[in-house]
Write a protein that holds these residues in place. Structure first.
Motif: not given
Length: 406
Positions: A204-221
């Motif tokens: 499954v290939v998808f793209t996310i905005s860099s802002r959303t990537a930072v939010e997800l990283r901060n949430r799940y890291e």
């Protein structure tokens, strides 16, 4: 002329009791809920595409007439299955010729070795000159090299003969055949003979905005990074696919044109059912199809959840109205998370335990005293569902709602 003032007087007297019933209104009635922490599965939605893990273009390795197609278009094949056969006799003849050349070179080598041995014996006895020995050694080395070259030609002919059986290098589903038997095929053809795509698992290939990537990283890291999330997909018919996926790759570069980051996940793609004839069943995921992708937390987390209808918005952003200890409505700015049906997650602005107005918001202003009751409760004096209707009196003898009978 005398009856007109008397009629007006009687009319005013008749309306006087009704006008006397209206008095100052009390605080507006509102429905409230308690902002409680509940276990919530966090989720973010993106648009993605299904891709096969392996995709192979089947091409001819030698030039020849296509003799046979040994598969059914659209079927699943195994690695090592024969897909096409090219006419073999020309390649068998080339192999025999190479073998003959190798035998001739071997005979020349044996003769050169005998001559070398004779030259050495003559040189040792003193009857043969050194130049004869040197020539014999050179001839023996030349013959040996010719044998190696002939053996390489035999090996090449064997490989070319093996290439007349075009086999599948992977397990997967094969598409339509571009060429039919009788055509001349070669490695220089623009179009492949067929294409095979692997089936299980799929990407499954998808793209996310860099802002959303930072939010997800901060949430799940803090919870384990990619191991703390699972990937689900929704197909074009609106159904949630039952299998879960896992993230296997996050691109190392942000696309400068779109400011987005590419992510790949692996998801199982098992057979749906066995075919009636006992063959392989079909699979749901197809290479290239569009899907909705959900990145979800692997474990639910406690979060404050309130009805979505309780959230208001103005130029200052999202906010809710809470009832304080003085029974007055107070404005609270809030940050919203994901929406779950008619509920919304509050990421900041509420601590939990607040009384939030969810009904009657249009009648309330910040700082105004309210008459709060649990949301969804019937208004005062209303008849609960299923309760018998109140008895009615004669004309003019009805009882006001919520009143008492004397």
């Amino acid at each position: 002329m005398r009856r007109l003032p008397l009629a007006l007087l009687l009319l005013l007297l008749a309306q006087a009791p009704a006008l006397a019933q209206f008095g100052p209104q009390g605080p507006p009635a509102v429905g409230v809920v308690t902002a409680e922490k509940k276990p919530v599965t966090e989720s973010a939605e993106f648009t993605g595409r299904i891709e096969a893990v392996n995709r192979v273009e089947i091409r001819a390795r030698v030039t020849g007439f296509l003799q046979e197609r040994a598969f059914t278009e659209g079927q699943e094949v195994k690695a090592g299955d024969v897909l096409f056969r090219i006419e073999k006799p020309p390649f068998e003849a080339a192999l025999e010729q190479a073998q003959a050349s190798a035998a001739s070179a071997q005979a020349t080598l044996e003769n050169a070795r005998i001559a070398l041995q004779r030259a050495r014996e003559l040189r040792q006895t003193g009857y043969g000159p050194q130049v004869n020995l040197d020539n014999a050694q050179a001839q023996e080395r030349t013959a040996n090299a010719q044998v190696l070259g002939a053996q390489a030609q035999v090996r090449t002919a064997e490989i070319n003969l093996g290439y007349t059986d075009i086999i599948s290098p992977i397990d997967g589903k094969i598409g339509r055949a571009t060429y039919t038997p009788g055509n001349v095929v070669s490695p220089t053809l623009t179009d492949p003979l067929a294409i095979i795509v692997s089936q299980d698992p799929m990407r499954v290939v998808f793209t996310i905005s860099s802002r959303t990537a930072v939010e997800l990283r901060n949430r799940y890291e803090p919870r384990g990074g990619v191991n703390a999330v699972v990937v689900r997909i929704r197909t074009i018919d609106g159904r949630i696919y039952p299998q879960k996926g896992r993230i296997e790759f996050i691109d190392t570069q942000v696309d400068r044109n779109t400011d987005s980051l590419l992510i790949r996940a692996l998801i199982p793609n098992p057979r749906l059912r066995e075919a009636m004839s006992g063959g392989a069943g079909d699979r749901e995921l197809i290479d290239g199809q569009f899907v909705s992708v959900f990145v979800e937390g692997a474990e639910p987390v406690p979060a404050i959840v309130i009805p979505r209808a309780a959230v208001l918005q103005d130029q200052g952003g999202n906010y809710v109205l809470v009832v304080d200890a003085d029974k007055k409505a107070q404005r609270r700015p809030v940050g919203l998370g994901q929406t779950i049906r008619d509920q919304v997650v509050i990421e900041n602005g509420l601590q939990g335990g607040e009384t939030v107005i969810a009904e009657g918001l249009q009648r309330v202003r910040p700082g105004q005293e309210v008459n709060a009751a649990p949301a969804g409760a019937p208004p005062p004096g209303s008849r609960p569902p299923g309760a018998p209707a109140a008895p009615s009196g004669g004309p003019g003898g009805g009882t006001p709602a919520g009143g008492r009978q004397g």
